[in-house]
Design a protein around this motif. Structure first.
Motif, PDB file in Angstrom:
ATOM      1  N   ARG A 130     130.217 -84.111  78.873  1.00 36.01           N
ATOM      2  CA  ARG A 130     129.210 -84.207  80.027  1.00 36.01           C
ATOM      3  C   ARG A 130     128.760 -82.687  80.376  1.00 36.01           C
ATOM      4  O   ARG A 130     127.568 -82.950  80.291  1.00 36.01           O
ATOM      5  N   SER A 157     127.749 -94.980  81.120  1.00 32.77           N
ATOM      6  CA  SER A 157     127.496 -96.569  81.454  1.00 32.77           C
ATOM      7  C   SER A 157     127.205 -96.825  82.878  1.00 32.77           C
ATOM      8  O   SER A 157     127.131 -97.957  83.276  1.00 32.77           O
ATOM      9  N   ARG A 201     138.598 -85.306  69.848  1.00 29.57           N
ATOM     10  CA  ARG A 201     137.248 -85.999  70.432  1.00 29.57           C
ATOM     11  C   ARG A 201     137.458 -85.953  71.959  1.00 29.57           C
ATOM     12  O   ARG A 201     138.513 -86.337  72.457  1.00 29.57           O
ATOM     13  N   ARG A 202     136.292 -85.509  72.670  1.00 31.31           N
ATOM     14  CA  ARG A 202     136.484 -85.544  74.035  1.00 31.31           C
ATOM     15  C   ARG A 202     135.038 -86.335  74.731  1.00 31.31           C
ATOM     16  O   ARG A 202     134.066 -86.014  73.929  1.00 31.31           O
ATOM     17  N   ASP A 203     135.316 -87.059  75.711  1.00 32.08           N
ATOM     18  CA  ASP A 203     133.754 -87.445  76.085  1.00 32.08           C
ATOM     19  C   ASP A 203     133.273 -86.127  76.979  1.00 32.08           C
ATOM     20  O   ASP A 203     133.917 -85.495  77.650  1.00 32.08           O
ATOM     21  N   LEU A 216     129.310 -86.812  85.515  1.00 33.58           N
ATOM     22  CA  LEU A 216     129.694 -88.038  84.791  1.00 33.58           C
ATOM     23  C   LEU A 216     128.403 -88.422  83.676  1.00 33.58           C
ATOM     24  O   LEU A 216     128.258 -89.563  83.217  1.00 33.58           O
ATOM     25  N   TRP A 225     129.594 -90.784  76.674  1.00 28.94           N
ATOM     26  CA  TRP A 225     129.197 -91.974  76.992  1.00 28.94           C
ATOM     27  C   TRP A 225     128.875 -92.284  78.663  1.00 28.94           C
ATOM     28  O   TRP A 225     129.534 -91.880  79.364  1.00 28.94           O
TER      29      TRP A 225
END
Ligand SMILES: Cc1cc2c(cc1C)N(C[C@H](O)[C@H](O)[C@H](O)COP(=O)(O)O)c1[nH]c(=O)[nH]c(=O)c1N2
Length: 247
Positions: free
Chosen positions: A45, A178, A41-43, A119, A176
């Protein structure tokens, strides 16, 4: 199915025998699949494809989120599924405002590197998801929450993690974001005061993912050594013999 009834076994009167099911380890392939979802799993963008997410797939990943543990079985989450281009555009503007504030906090070199990082994928992703925590759900007294009010927020984060892992298994990436002033998200999504926006995720199909965290690949920060994070019996006490394992 038989109706569940409370056991009359006086040794363990709390056990609902009829509700117990086998809990042995998974088969090797099943274990491999679970760890594969965790480790790959990767974040996300920048890798979103524009393809829409099938409703059945979206439902499955929301269902996975909904099966997260929660304090007192409070299930404090809601899932706001955002597809409206105007809402996304306003979220992106909110990100840009917050990101300008964020970059100003770093020293020169870090600020330069920071400003090169992507980001968010707010307008690239076909779906944005806001996962919220309703702090009033379950009434005034929630089992397990009396002495730690924030356990409802922790529960919601468990749902987010379930969602991200299920998404990985479905070939869907999640990122994600934030970098927002909370007030902007509240306003954008018309959140009532008792509801906290816990996670804002960009979600969509991906064909490729970074092998290691993008922030590591881009020289921002490295993964810490697991062994240095494990203590025994009390804070700061390293285990006598290091356990084997990956970092
Ligand atoms: C609570 C929280 C908040 C954020 C993140 C994560 C979490 C848990 N991450 C993603 C984060 O950078 C990423 O998880 C780490 O860099 C590790 O990478 P992988 O998730 O393993 O790819 C994240 N990423 C990003 O590009 N913009 C952001 O605003 C945030 N915010």
């Amino acid at each position: 199915m038989q109706p569940k009834s409370v056991s009359t076994d006086q040794t363990h009167p709390y056990v609902l025998d009829s509700n117990l099911v086998s809990a042995g380890p998974f088969s090797e392939d099943e274990r491999h699949a679970v760890y594969r979802a965790i480790f790959t799993r990767r974040d996300v963008r920048g890798q979103f494809l524009p393809d829409p997410i099938d409703e059945a797939v979206l439902h499955r990943i929301l269902l996975a989120a909904h099966h997260a543990p929660s304090v007192g079985f409070m299930q404090p989450w809601n899932f706001i599924v955002i597809r409206d281009g105007d809402v996304k555009a306003r979220a992106k503007s909110a990100f840009e405002r917050a990101n300008e504030e964020a970059v100003a906090l770093f020293d020169d070199d870090r600020a330069t590197l920071y400003s090169r990082l992507k980001l968010e994928g707010i307008t690239d992703a076909p779906v944005n998801l806001c996962i919220t925590c309703d702090r009033s759900r379950g009434g005034k007294v929630v089992l397990g929450r009396t002495h730690n009010r924030d356990t409802d927020l922790y529960s919601t984060v468990c749902a987010v993690q379930n969602l991200m892992l299920a998404a990985r298994a479905e070939g869907i990436g999640a990122g994600w974001v934030s970098i927002f002033n909370e007030a902007d998200i509240r306003d954008l999504l018309a959140l009532p005061d008792h509801v906290v926006p816990v996670a804002y995720l960009c979600v969509g199909h991906v064909k490729e993912l970074y092998e290691s965290p993008e922030l590591e690949a881009r020289g921002w920060r490295k993964r810490l050594d697991l062994q240095s994070l494990i203590f025994e019996d009390r804070w700061g006490e390293a285990p006598a013999s290091p356990r084997s394992g990956d970092t």
